[in-house]
Design a protein around this motif. Structure first.
Motif, PDB file in Angstrom:
ATOM      1  N   GLU A 127       5.986  11.091  43.302  1.00 27.16           N
ATOM      2  CA  GLU A 127       6.985  11.968  43.722  1.00 27.16           C
ATOM      3  C   GLU A 127       8.331  12.289  42.649  1.00 27.16           C
ATOM      4  O   GLU A 127       8.724  13.731  42.421  1.00 27.16           O
ATOM      5  CB  GLU A 127       7.862  11.610  44.961  1.00 27.16           C
ATOM      6  CG  GLU A 127       6.783  11.366  46.272  1.00 27.16           C
ATOM      7  CD  GLU A 127       6.666  12.863  46.718  1.00 27.16           C
ATOM      8  OE1 GLU A 127       7.264  13.934  46.417  1.00 27.16           O
ATOM      9  OE2 GLU A 127       5.537  13.251  47.317  1.00 27.16           O
ATOM     10  N   ASP A 128       8.468  11.262  41.892  1.00 29.31           N
ATOM     11  CA  ASP A 128       9.732  11.603  40.907  1.00 29.31           C
ATOM     12  C   ASP A 128       8.992  12.138  39.760  1.00 29.31           C
ATOM     13  O   ASP A 128       9.557  13.169  39.217  1.00 29.31           O
ATOM     14  CB  ASP A 128      10.134  10.074  40.388  1.00 29.31           C
ATOM     15  CG  ASP A 128      10.866   9.433  41.574  1.00 29.31           C
ATOM     16  OD1 ASP A 128      11.577  10.084  42.582  1.00 29.31           O
ATOM     17  OD2 ASP A 128      11.175   8.144  41.388  1.00 29.31           O
ATOM     18  N   VAL A 129       7.746  11.937  39.365  1.00 22.52           N
ATOM     19  CA  VAL A 129       7.165  12.540  38.062  1.00 22.52           C
ATOM     20  C   VAL A 129       6.659  13.839  38.514  1.00 22.52           C
ATOM     21  O   VAL A 129       7.001  14.862  37.655  1.00 22.52           O
ATOM     22  CB  VAL A 129       5.760  11.754  37.861  1.00 22.52           C
ATOM     23  CG1 VAL A 129       5.134  12.467  36.774  1.00 22.52           C
ATOM     24  CG2 VAL A 129       6.202  10.305  37.297  1.00 22.52           C
ATOM     25  N   GLY A 130       6.460  14.137  39.794  1.00 15.92           N
ATOM     26  CA  GLY A 130       6.069  15.468  40.211  1.00 15.92           C
ATOM     27  C   GLY A 130       7.258  16.318  40.119  1.00 15.92           C
ATOM     28  O   GLY A 130       7.286  17.515  39.555  1.00 15.92           O
ATOM     29  N   ARG A 131       8.241  15.763  40.627  1.00 13.57           N
ATOM     30  CA  ARG A 131       9.666  16.662  40.588  1.00 13.57           C
ATOM     31  C   ARG A 131      10.251  17.035  39.280  1.00 13.57           C
ATOM     32  O   ARG A 131      10.548  18.134  39.034  1.00 13.57           O
ATOM     33  CB  ARG A 131      10.574  15.933  41.441  1.00 13.57           C
ATOM     34  CG  ARG A 131      12.017  16.298  41.791  1.00 13.57           C
ATOM     35  CD  ARG A 131      13.096  15.887  42.371  1.00 13.57           C
ATOM     36  NE  ARG A 131      13.187  14.492  41.896  1.00 13.57           N
ATOM     37  CZ  ARG A 131      12.800  13.430  42.346  1.00 13.57           C
ATOM     38  NH1 ARG A 131      11.980  13.341  43.315  1.00 13.57           N
ATOM     39  NH2 ARG A 131      13.014  12.168  41.896  1.00 13.57           N
ATOM     40  N   GLN A 132      10.210  15.975  38.269  1.00 15.43           N
ATOM     41  CA  GLN A 132      10.576  16.068  36.964  1.00 15.43           C
ATOM     42  C   GLN A 132       9.461  17.116  36.366  1.00 15.43           C
ATOM     43  O   GLN A 132      10.047  18.321  35.533  1.00 15.43           O
ATOM     44  CB  GLN A 132      10.270  15.016  36.254  1.00 15.43           C
ATOM     45  CG  GLN A 132      11.405  13.776  36.678  1.00 15.43           C
ATOM     46  CD  GLN A 132      11.352  12.555  35.909  1.00 15.43           C
ATOM     47  OE1 GLN A 132      10.322  12.410  35.188  1.00 15.43           O
ATOM     48  NE2 GLN A 132      11.994  11.554  36.319  1.00 15.43           N
ATOM     49  N   HIS A 133       8.271  17.277  36.543  1.00 12.81           N
ATOM     50  CA  HIS A 133       7.296  17.958  35.996  1.00 12.81           C
ATOM     51  C   HIS A 133       7.535  19.420  36.520  1.00 12.81           C
ATOM     52  O   HIS A 133       7.549  20.540  35.747  1.00 12.81           O
ATOM     53  CB  HIS A 133       5.841  17.627  36.268  1.00 12.81           C
ATOM     54  CG  HIS A 133       4.894  18.702  35.872  1.00 12.81           C
ATOM     55  ND1 HIS A 133       4.508  18.854  34.898  1.00 12.81           N
ATOM     56  CD2 HIS A 133       4.075  19.481  36.642  1.00 12.81           C
ATOM     57  CE1 HIS A 133       3.524  19.642  34.572  1.00 12.81           C
ATOM     58  NE2 HIS A 133       3.230  19.919  35.786  1.00 12.81           N
ATOM     59  N   ARG A 134       7.736  19.619  37.906  1.00  7.30           N
ATOM     60  CA  ARG A 134       7.988  20.820  38.400  1.00  7.30           C
ATOM     61  C   ARG A 134       9.190  21.577  37.900  1.00  7.30           C
ATOM     62  O   ARG A 134       9.198  22.643  37.560  1.00  7.30           O
ATOM     63  CB  ARG A 134       7.927  20.918  39.959  1.00  7.30           C
ATOM     64  CG  ARG A 134       6.813  20.710  40.593  1.00  7.30           C
ATOM     65  CD  ARG A 134       6.593  20.846  41.851  1.00  7.30           C
ATOM     66  NE  ARG A 134       7.393  19.581  42.623  1.00  7.30           N
ATOM     67  CZ  ARG A 134       6.835  18.618  42.926  1.00  7.30           C
ATOM     68  NH1 ARG A 134       5.461  18.161  42.723  1.00  7.30           N
ATOM     69  NH2 ARG A 134       7.412  17.676  43.534  1.00  7.30           N
ATOM     70  N   GLN A 135      10.143  20.593  37.660  1.00  7.87           N
ATOM     71  CA  GLN A 135      11.593  21.246  36.982  1.00  7.87           C
ATOM     72  C   GLN A 135      11.208  21.784  35.774  1.00  7.87           C
ATOM     73  O   GLN A 135      11.867  22.614  35.484  1.00  7.87           O
ATOM     74  CB  GLN A 135      12.505  19.987  37.059  1.00  7.87           C
ATOM     75  CG  GLN A 135      13.193  19.719  38.315  1.00  7.87           C
ATOM     76  CD  GLN A 135      14.100  18.470  38.291  1.00  7.87           C
ATOM     77  OE1 GLN A 135      14.047  17.901  37.351  1.00  7.87           O
ATOM     78  NE2 GLN A 135      14.716  18.179  39.477  1.00  7.87           N
ATOM     79  N   LYS A 136      10.429  21.042  34.982  1.00  2.06           N
ATOM     80  CA  LYS A 136      10.270  21.208  33.562  1.00  2.06           C
ATOM     81  C   LYS A 136       9.345  22.695  33.461  1.00  2.06           C
ATOM     82  O   LYS A 136       9.585  23.421  32.469  1.00  2.06           O
ATOM     83  CB  LYS A 136       9.350  20.095  32.789  1.00  2.06           C
ATOM     84  CG  LYS A 136       9.027  20.273  31.401  1.00  2.06           C
ATOM     85  CD  LYS A 136       8.330  19.476  30.691  1.00  2.06           C
ATOM     86  CE  LYS A 136       7.679  19.510  29.389  1.00  2.06           C
ATOM     87  NZ  LYS A 136       7.116  18.446  28.632  1.00  2.06           N
ATOM     88  N   MET A 137       8.397  22.515  34.386  1.00  6.71           N
ATOM     89  CA  MET A 137       7.757  23.784  34.425  1.00  6.71           C
ATOM     90  C   MET A 137       8.523  25.281  35.069  1.00  6.71           C
ATOM     91  O   MET A 137       8.236  26.063  34.306  1.00  6.71           O
ATOM     92  CB  MET A 137       6.547  23.706  35.567  1.00  6.71           C
ATOM     93  CG  MET A 137       5.273  22.582  35.084  1.00  6.71           C
ATOM     94  SD  MET A 137       4.583  23.303  33.445  1.00  6.71           S
ATOM     95  CE  MET A 137       5.169  22.104  32.329  1.00  6.71           C
ATOM     96  N   ASP A 138       9.422  24.828  35.849  1.00 10.28           N
ATOM     97  CA  ASP A 138      10.308  25.872  36.166  1.00 10.28           C
ATOM     98  C   ASP A 138      10.990  26.328  35.124  1.00 10.28           C
ATOM     99  O   ASP A 138      11.316  27.510  34.949  1.00 10.28           O
ATOM    100  CB  ASP A 138      11.244  25.406  37.439  1.00 10.28           C
ATOM    101  CG  ASP A 138      10.555  25.360  38.701  1.00 10.28           C
ATOM    102  OD1 ASP A 138       9.414  25.823  38.832  1.00 10.28           O
ATOM    103  OD2 ASP A 138      11.105  24.772  39.719  1.00 10.28           O
ATOM    104  N   ALA A 139      11.641  25.293  34.227  1.00 14.38           N
ATOM    105  CA  ALA A 139      12.243  25.891  33.123  1.00 14.38           C
ATOM    106  C   ALA A 139      11.352  26.567  32.030  1.00 14.38           C
ATOM    107  O   ALA A 139      11.920  27.362  31.438  1.00 14.38           O
ATOM    108  CB  ALA A 139      12.882  24.553  32.246  1.00 14.38           C
ATOM    109  N   GLN A 140      10.107  26.016  31.909  1.00 18.49           N
ATOM    110  CA  GLN A 140       9.303  26.584  30.917  1.00 18.49           C
ATOM    111  C   GLN A 140       8.716  27.970  31.499  1.00 18.49           C
ATOM    112  O   GLN A 140       8.975  28.991  30.693  1.00 18.49           O
ATOM    113  CB  GLN A 140       8.080  25.719  30.849  1.00 18.49           C
ATOM    114  CG  GLN A 140       6.953  26.249  29.853  1.00 18.49           C
ATOM    115  CD  GLN A 140       5.907  25.667  29.826  1.00 18.49           C
ATOM    116  OE1 GLN A 140       5.821  24.354  29.764  1.00 18.49           O
ATOM    117  NE2 GLN A 140       4.690  26.176  29.660  1.00 18.49           N
ATOM    118  N   ARG A 141       8.852  28.211  32.733  1.00 19.64           N
ATOM    119  CA  ARG A 141       8.422  29.463  33.316  1.00 19.64           C
ATOM    120  C   ARG A 141       9.551  30.451  33.120  1.00 19.64           C
ATOM    121  O   ARG A 141       9.217  31.514  32.818  1.00 19.64           O
ATOM    122  CB  ARG A 141       8.031  29.097  34.771  1.00 19.64           C
ATOM    123  CG  ARG A 141       7.587  30.639  35.443  1.00 19.64           C
ATOM    124  CD  ARG A 141       6.870  30.204  36.892  1.00 19.64           C
ATOM    125  NE  ARG A 141       7.797  29.456  37.958  1.00 19.64           N
ATOM    126  CZ  ARG A 141       7.491  28.304  38.164  1.00 19.64           C
ATOM    127  NH1 ARG A 141       6.412  27.567  37.739  1.00 19.64           N
ATOM    128  NH2 ARG A 141       8.176  27.652  38.781  1.00 19.64           N
TER     129      ARG A 141
END
Length: 617
Positions: A127-141
């Motif tokens: 859950e934590d890793v996924g949230r961080q990843h999605r935040q990173k992907m959002d920033a990258q996007r």
């Protein structure tokens, strides 16, 4: 291990019928899309995924590798070529090598800890890793979205710029044609005016030269006549000396064997060899008395006056010739006098050699004549003021030379001639100014047309996205050096200590994706300054997607071969695409549909580092 396998095989054989009719249960480590493959068939067996073998289903995940492709052990570490599937609920599913299952290390790819199902060491942090990843992907996007927007802006700007550059090229090309035509006319007019100026200047110089000729010709004539008189005297002396020595050579008594006489005769013979006409000239005038000689000299001078005194140049040439001959005859006289003087001093007085004594006596008489002639010449020179004449003739020659040197110039001398109320010199100056102004304008336009044509013909990337940024420079202060990259132009290394500069190369092209496709996010700069005992410096710039252009880092992986890591919109996607979790999953599913999937990263940038840490442990 083998006992365990036997017992499991027996159990599998006894329960075969029951398993064949039961509902399939999930097998650990299997990708759900492949779950149907991990169900016992009607024979109670499992077929290896590559079809190479068929084994009792009870051998699946029995911690013993039966299938060559390792597919029978998806949930254990028995097969070194197998893979383990991590569900990673809340994050992206992943696959890891089977060798890492239950090895006591929490693999970051399996954030749910399922790879350590036996040790139970790892918690589920997906859950934590996924949230961080999605935040990173959002920033990258977001960064990619902004970068793509900037790329689109550059393409739009480039389109307008290309149209503007094309119009500018067309306008400057027309201007160049006009200026070239005007330049041709201006050059013709300039050449015609310069020719007229030269003609006028030459006429003026000729008038000045003739005036000097007329002014100084009488003095030049006087000097020529004086030099001619001097030459007559020296010729007479030489003739007399030649006759004396000729008589010695012809009439001396060889029986006396006088060494001084022999030396004199030998030296005279050498003289005659180099002066073949000396004896003939002396013999021609041998019987002349003073009156005859004076008459002959008078006739020579009279003929010289008629021939040489008609104009300044003829007189000047005659004077030069007379002076040259006089110097030569003076040298001959000095040589012959010295020869006879040595004979006089060295011959044997006891020998009664009449020829030698006559020559010695003749030398004494000649010396008296020479003294008298030199005195008369000195008096004559004083009477006519020959020293002053020589000085004035030399001054006149300098003036004439100055006038003649003007004829070698471009005709810039002042001219009083006027054409249409304006002096010819001013017209020439105006024509030259116009010509050089047009020449300068032509050079400027020609260079601009050439540069525009070269720019428009260059590969400036898809949609000409590099056109608005061509030749713009971006730099990074890396401590000891500052690195500067000028897009599509050059790369430079600048010392922060002494500001010395080393070329890292000139732009040579983009990277290559294939033989026919270019990688516009990679720039190559080649043939920089040569390294000491090494290759020419070069730099490769690699761009990653970002709105702004920047140099992030410069490394030197090989001697004098540099790599610049840069950001810019050139590496951004053309369209604003979704780069979130759903896209990752769709891409993974597409890959899996083609066959057994390769290992994927659960979190970007972690696979390589995690594998290295895992191997260390």
């Amino acid at each position: 291990m083998h006992l365990c396998r036997i017992s499991l095989v027996s159990i599998a054989a006894l329960s075969h019928a029951a398993q064949a009719q039961s509902t399939p249960s999930a097998v650990r480590g299997v990708d759900p899309q492949w779950a149907a493959k991990y169900v016992a068939n009607s024979k109670g067996t499992f077929v290896c995924l590559d079809g190479s073998a068929e084994i009792p289903f009870g051998r699946v995940n029995d911690d013993y590798c039966d299938c060559p492709d390792g597919s029978d052990e998806p949930g254990t570490s028995a097969c070194n070529n197998g893979s383990f599937y991590c569900q990673n609920h809340g994050h992206i599913p992943a696959r890891i090598p089977s060798l890492r299952v239950n090895d006591g290390v929490c693999d970051p790819q399996c954030c749910d800890g399922s790879d350590e199902w036996e040790t139970g060491l790892c918690a589920d942090v997906c859950e934590d890793v996924g949230r961080q990843h999605r935040q990173k992907m959002d920033a990258q996007r977001g960064a990619e979205t902004r970068g793509a927007r900037r790329r689109a802006e550059l393409a739009e700007e480039a389109q307008g710029m290309r149209l503007g550059k094309q119009r500018e090229w067309a306008e400057k090309t027309e201007s160049l044609k006009r200026v070239e035509a005007e330049l041709a006319v201006a050059e013709t007019e300039k050449l015609a005016l310069e020719e007229s100026q030269r003609a006028v200047a030459e006429s003026q110089r000729e008038s000045q030269r003739q005036a000097l000729y007329d002014e100084h010709l009488p003095e030049l004539i006087a000097l020529r006549r004086h030099v001619s008189a001097e030459l007559h005297r020296w010729r007479a002396h030489r003739d007399a000396l030649v006759l004396l020595l000729r008589s010695v050579r012809a009439s001396h008594n060889p029986e006396f064997n006088d060494q001084a006489v022999a030396q004199a005769i030998s030296a005279y013979a050498e003289f005659v060899d180099t002066h073949s006409d000396a004896e003939s000239a002396a013999l021609a005038h041998a019987n002349e008395d003073a009156a005859d000689r004076h008459e002959r000299e008078r006739l020579i001078d009279e003929g010289g006056s008629k021939q040489d005194d008609v104009d300044y140049e003829a007189c000047r040439k005659a004077l030069d010739s007379l002076e040259s001959e006089r110097r030569a005859v003076e040298d001959d006289v000095s040589t012959l006098v010295a020869l006879l003087d040595e004979l006089r001093a060295g011959y044997n007085k006891n020998y009664h050699d009449l020829a030698v004594k006559a020559a010695v006596g003749g030398l004494g008489e000649l010396e008296l004549v020479r003294e008298k002639d030199l005195a008369e010449l000195a008096t004559l020179a004083e009477d006519v003021g020959i020293d002053g004449v020589r000085m004035r003739v030399a001054e006149a020659q300098s003036k004439i030379a100055a006038v003649l040197s003007d004829s070698d110039s471009d005709g810039d001398g002042e001219s009083a001639q006027e054409v249409d109320g304006e002096s010819l010199d001013q017209q020439v100056a105006d024509a030259r100014t116009l010509f050089w102004d047009l020449q300068s304008e032509k050079n400027t336009l020609s260079s601009a047309v050439s540069n525009l044509r070269e720019l428009l013909d260059r590969d400036l990337g898809p949609g000409d996205i590099y056109l608005p940024l061509s030749d713009k420079c971006f730099s990074l202060d890396a401590g000891e050096y500052t690195y500067e990259v000028c897009l599509l132009d050059r790369a430079t290394q600048i010392s922060n200590k002494d500001k010395s500069r080393q070329s890292l190369g000139s732009f040579s092209g983009f990277g290559e994706l294939s033989a026919t496709a270019k990688d516009y996010a990679v720039h190559k700069y080649l043939q920089g300054t040569k390294c000491w005992n090494g290759p020419h410096r070069s730099l490769t710039a690699s761009f990653t997607c970002a709105e702004e252009i920047a140099v992030l880092a410069v490394t030197e992986p090989e001697k004098c071969e540099y790599h610049a890591r840069m950001t810019g919109p050139f590496a951004c996607p053309v369209d604003d695409q979704d780069t979130g979790l759903e896209q990752d999953q769709e891409q993974m599913q597409e890959q899996k549909a083609k066959g057994i999937p390769a290992m994927t990263d659960a979190a970007e940038g972690q696979t390589t580092d995690a594998a290295a840490r895992h191997d260390e442990l």
